[in-house]
Scaffold this motif. Structure first.
Motif, PDB file in Angstrom:
ATOM      1  N   VAL A 172       0.859  -1.192   0.000  1.00 58.06           N
ATOM      2  CA  VAL A 172       0.000   0.000   0.000  1.00 58.06           C
ATOM      3  C   VAL A 172       0.900   1.247   0.000  1.00 58.06           C
ATOM      4  O   VAL A 172       1.598   1.511   0.969  1.00 58.06           O
ATOM      5  CB  VAL A 172      -0.944   0.007   1.215  1.00 58.06           C
ATOM      6  N   VAL A 173       0.847   1.976  -1.077  1.00 56.02           N
ATOM      7  CA  VAL A 173       1.728   3.138  -1.246  1.00 56.02           C
ATOM      8  C   VAL A 173       1.129   4.377  -0.576  1.00 56.02           C
ATOM      9  O   VAL A 173       1.852   5.269  -0.118  1.00 56.02           O
ATOM     10  CB  VAL A 173       1.998   3.376  -2.747  1.00 56.02           C
ATOM     11  N   GLY A 174      -0.184   4.412  -0.504  1.00 55.12           N
ATOM     12  CA  GLY A 174      -0.832   5.532   0.162  1.00 55.12           C
ATOM     13  C   GLY A 174      -2.221   5.122   0.636  1.00 55.12           C
ATOM     14  O   GLY A 174      -2.808   4.170   0.103  1.00 55.12           O
ATOM     15  N   TRP A 175      -2.731   5.790   1.667  1.00 52.84           N
ATOM     16  CA  TRP A 175      -4.085   5.484   2.154  1.00 52.84           C
ATOM     17  C   TRP A 175      -4.679   6.728   2.791  1.00 52.84           C
ATOM     18  O   TRP A 175      -3.971   7.616   3.256  1.00 52.84           O
ATOM     19  CB  TRP A 175      -4.076   4.314   3.127  1.00 52.84           C
ATOM     20  N   HIS A 176      -6.009   6.750   2.815  1.00 55.07           N
ATOM     21  CA  HIS A 176      -6.678   7.801   3.574  1.00 55.07           C
ATOM     22  C   HIS A 176      -7.995   7.270   4.104  1.00 55.07           C
ATOM     23  O   HIS A 176      -8.639   6.430   3.461  1.00 55.07           O
ATOM     24  CB  HIS A 176      -6.882   9.071   2.736  1.00 55.07           C
ATOM     25  N   GLY A 177      -8.360   7.684   5.300  1.00 57.54           N
ATOM     26  CA  GLY A 177      -9.618   7.222   5.866  1.00 57.54           C
ATOM     27  C   GLY A 177      -9.608   7.175   7.371  1.00 57.54           C
ATOM     28  O   GLY A 177      -8.745   7.757   8.036  1.00 57.54           O
ATOM     29  N   LEU A 178     -10.579   6.447   7.904  1.00 54.29           N
ATOM     30  CA  LEU A 178     -10.828   6.391   9.349  1.00 54.29           C
ATOM     31  C   LEU A 178     -10.619   4.997   9.925  1.00 54.29           C
ATOM     32  O   LEU A 178     -10.761   4.809  11.130  1.00 54.29           O
ATOM     33  CB  LEU A 178     -12.268   6.824   9.638  1.00 54.29           C
ATOM     34  N   TYR A 179     -10.328   4.025   9.097  1.00 64.88           N
ATOM     35  CA  TYR A 179     -10.212   2.633   9.543  1.00 64.88           C
ATOM     36  C   TYR A 179      -8.756   2.224   9.463  1.00 64.88           C
ATOM     37  O   TYR A 179      -8.218   2.026   8.370  1.00 64.88           O
ATOM     38  CB  TYR A 179     -11.080   1.758   8.638  1.00 64.88           C
ATOM     39  N   TYR A 180      -8.099   2.131  10.622  1.00 63.22           N
ATOM     40  CA  TYR A 180      -6.658   1.870  10.625  1.00 63.22           C
ATOM     41  C   TYR A 180      -6.263   1.284  11.980  1.00 63.22           C
ATOM     42  O   TYR A 180      -6.966   1.451  12.987  1.00 63.22           O
ATOM     43  CB  TYR A 180      -5.879   3.167  10.365  1.00 63.22           C
ATOM     44  N   PRO A 181      -5.114   0.593  12.044  1.00 64.42           N
ATOM     45  CA  PRO A 181      -4.604   0.127  13.335  1.00 64.42           C
ATOM     46  C   PRO A 181      -4.019   1.298  14.115  1.00 64.42           C
ATOM     47  O   PRO A 181      -3.653   2.319  13.528  1.00 64.42           O
ATOM     48  CB  PRO A 181      -3.519  -0.876  12.937  1.00 64.42           C
ATOM     49  N   TYR A 182      -3.950   1.139  15.416  1.00 67.04           N
ATOM     50  CA  TYR A 182      -3.360   2.203  16.230  1.00 67.04           C
ATOM     51  C   TYR A 182      -2.772   1.614  17.503  1.00 67.04           C
ATOM     52  O   TYR A 182      -3.056   0.465  17.870  1.00 67.04           O
ATOM     53  CB  TYR A 182      -4.392   3.277  16.563  1.00 67.04           C
ATOM     54  N   LYS A 183      -1.930   2.424  18.161  1.00 67.20           N
ATOM     55  CA  LYS A 183      -1.397   2.006  19.446  1.00 67.20           C
ATOM     56  C   LYS A 183      -1.543   3.148  20.448  1.00 67.20           C
ATOM     57  O   LYS A 183      -1.787   4.309  20.085  1.00 67.20           O
ATOM     58  CB  LYS A 183       0.064   1.580  19.331  1.00 67.20           C
ATOM     59  N   TYR A 184      -1.405   2.787  21.732  1.00 62.31           N
ATOM     60  CA  TYR A 184      -1.553   3.774  22.802  1.00 62.31           C
ATOM     61  C   TYR A 184      -0.655   3.366  23.957  1.00 62.31           C
ATOM     62  O   TYR A 184      -0.621   2.200  24.358  1.00 62.31           O
ATOM     63  CB  TYR A 184      -3.013   3.842  23.255  1.00 62.31           C
ATOM     64  N   ASP A 185       0.088   4.330  24.470  1.00 63.69           N
ATOM     65  CA  ASP A 185       0.967   4.123  25.616  1.00 63.69           C
ATOM     66  C   ASP A 185       0.158   4.364  26.889  1.00 63.69           C
ATOM     67  O   ASP A 185      -0.285   5.499  27.146  1.00 63.69           O
ATOM     68  CB  ASP A 185       2.143   5.097  25.514  1.00 63.69           C
ATOM     69  N   LEU A 186      -0.044   3.316  27.688  1.00 53.53           N
ATOM     70  CA  LEU A 186      -0.874   3.440  28.890  1.00 53.53           C
ATOM     71  C   LEU A 186      -0.278   4.430  29.892  1.00 53.53           C
ATOM     72  O   LEU A 186      -0.981   4.935  30.770  1.00 53.53           O
ATOM     73  CB  LEU A 186      -1.062   2.069  29.555  1.00 53.53           C
ATOM     74  N   GLY A 187       1.018   4.700  29.771  1.00 55.58           N
ATOM     75  CA  GLY A 187       1.655   5.684  30.646  1.00 55.58           C
ATOM     76  C   GLY A 187       1.148   7.096  30.408  1.00 55.58           C
ATOM     77  O   GLY A 187       1.421   7.995  31.203  1.00 55.58           O
TER      78      GLY A 187
END
Ligand SMILES: [Fe+2]
Length: 440
Positions: A272-287
């Protein structure tokens, strides 16, 4: 818990924000202006839509992403059920055969495993519902010691993976870019997104909550106001990164209705060379979680620690925090809830369970209306304590998957893993002595 400080390799770049619209391109001028699916996408790419909700979902819930890739995902041979030596299918369990039990359950730390890769490390501990009906949830324990083999990718068609990493480092290559995760960080990989997991720093271990329907949201803040708890800007999504490989043999493993399938293709899925939108993986630092609490008396319900919310499961954490309440029994009260509580411990010692029975990499499950609370020793200490401001949970992070559903447990959880504590009740609550005195 301090925010994780680390040097970020260039390939692990992130966009901030939770369910905000993102666009990212690894080659300039990849993303179209105007039509999302132009007659001839730039650079000879294929346009492909990835939907995470029904098309007609309300605008505030609608999650869709456009991908611009070298070859479409459909370019593969048929998926076939995996038939291999070992128990890969058994590990994924059978939600129709889970044991629904009213008893309190607790497990010693689950073992590390040097032999399994990500896909073959998944062990169903419990759950309820049915991925085919898009209802319910699954809870998995993972312990992997090897990277996924070269040219192998994985996705779950069953639901979103909320990954709570307890040990090790995960380098996750997704279709939408790279995510590097360490303990005290969580990763959410939505249904259908293809990825591979490599281990740059030895074995990994942790917990997964799989949602069979819908997606997590941030809880509403109400009177708390516009900031607090998990702030939207601290969620990180990957930026576009791609491989140019249209000649190698790749295998795609797919978890479909809790059964593992496999398909072959002659190109990388990470194109995937480019993407746009609202559906994606994400991460979060609980700290980065901003703890809100009582500054007078009593303590609020644990919902005040909710990181992510969903009708069938909230993700709640117990970070380091100051306790300052006066005339208050500060540990959790004794309680019976309509909700099921699955708890795990990422690191340190959970401030409400100091007896050593609830340890990092272990777990507990208090199902619907199962009575629980402080053990006898913790109650005695908290009842007699001089109440001064005190910081609890330093160096610790416990979490909870809290669900209104009855969570059944698998035979693996009760027997095969050999981690179930058979004297949990006797060690915790049976020793509590009455102190009632009518005349006082
Ligand atoms: Fe509880």
């Amino acid at each position: 818990m301090p925010v994780t400080k680390f040097s970020t390799p260039e390939k692990h770049m992130y966009l901030n924000g939770f369910q905000s619209y993102h666009e990212s391109e690894a080659v300039p001028n990849t993303l179209p202006v105007g039509a999302n699916s132009p007659q001839r996408p730039a650079h000879g790419l294929f346009a492909e839509k990835l939907s995470g909700t029904s098309f007609i979902a309300p605008r505030c819930e609608n999650l869709q992403t456009w991908l611009y890739r070298i070859l479409p995902s459909a370019a593969h041979l048929p998926f076939e059920k995996i038939n291999e030596d070992g128990d890969v299918q058994a590990n994924l369990g059978d939600l129709a055969k889970v044991n629904q039990l009213p008893r309190q359950l607790r497990w010693d730390p689950f073992d590390l495993d040097d032999s399994a890769d990500w896909v073959r490390s998944l062990k169903l501990l419990g759950g309820v519902g049915n991925p085919a009906m898009k209802s319910g949830l699954g809870i998995f324990i993972f312990a992997a010691g090897t990277s996924m083999p070269d040219k192998l990718a994985f996705y779950s068609a069953d639901g979103d993976f909320l990954i709570v990493l307890q040990h090790g480092v995960m380098d996750i290559q997704t279709e939408l870019g790279h995510i590097l995760a360490r303990p005290n960080e969580i990763v959410v990989i939505p249904r259908g997104i293809r990825y591979r997991v490599t281990l740059p720093a030895g074995p990994i271990r942790g917990y997964i909550l799989e949602l069979f329907d819908g997606h997590f949201k941030l809880p509403e803040l109400g009177p708390i106001g516009s900031n607090g708890l998990a702030n939207a800007r601290d969620f990180q999504a990957p930026v576009a990164a791609f491989d140019e490989d249209t000649s190698s043999a790749w295998t795609i493993n797919c978890k479909y209705n809790n059964t593992l399938f496999s398909a072959e293709q002659n190109h990388t899925p990470f194109d995937v060379v480019g993407w746009h939108g609202l559906y994606y993986p994400y991460k979060y630092d609980l700290g980065r979680f901003n703890v809100i609490g009582s500054t007078s008396f009593d303590h609020p319900d644990p919902s005040i620690y909710t990181v992510l919310s969903h009708p069938v499961a909230d993700f709640v954490i117990f970070p380091p925090r100051w306790l300052v309440q006066e005339d208050t029994f500060r540990p959790p009260w004794y309680h019976r809830n309509t909700m099921s509580e699955f708890m795990g411990l990422i690191m340190g010692e959970y401030d409400a369970k100091t007896g050593g029975g609830f340890r990092a990499a272990g777990a507990s499950l208090h199902n619907v209306m199962s009575a629980h609370g402080p053990d006898a020793d913790a109650h005695a200490k908290a009842s007699a304590a001089d109440l001064h401001p005190v910081k609890v949970g330093e160096g610790s992070m416990a979490f909870m998957f809290e669900s209104p559903l009855m969570i059944g447990v698998t035979d693996w959880a009760l027997e095969t893993c050999h981690k179930l504590q058979h004297k949990y009740n006797e060690a915790s609550w049976v020793p509590i002595k009455p102190a009632f005195q009518r005349s006082v």
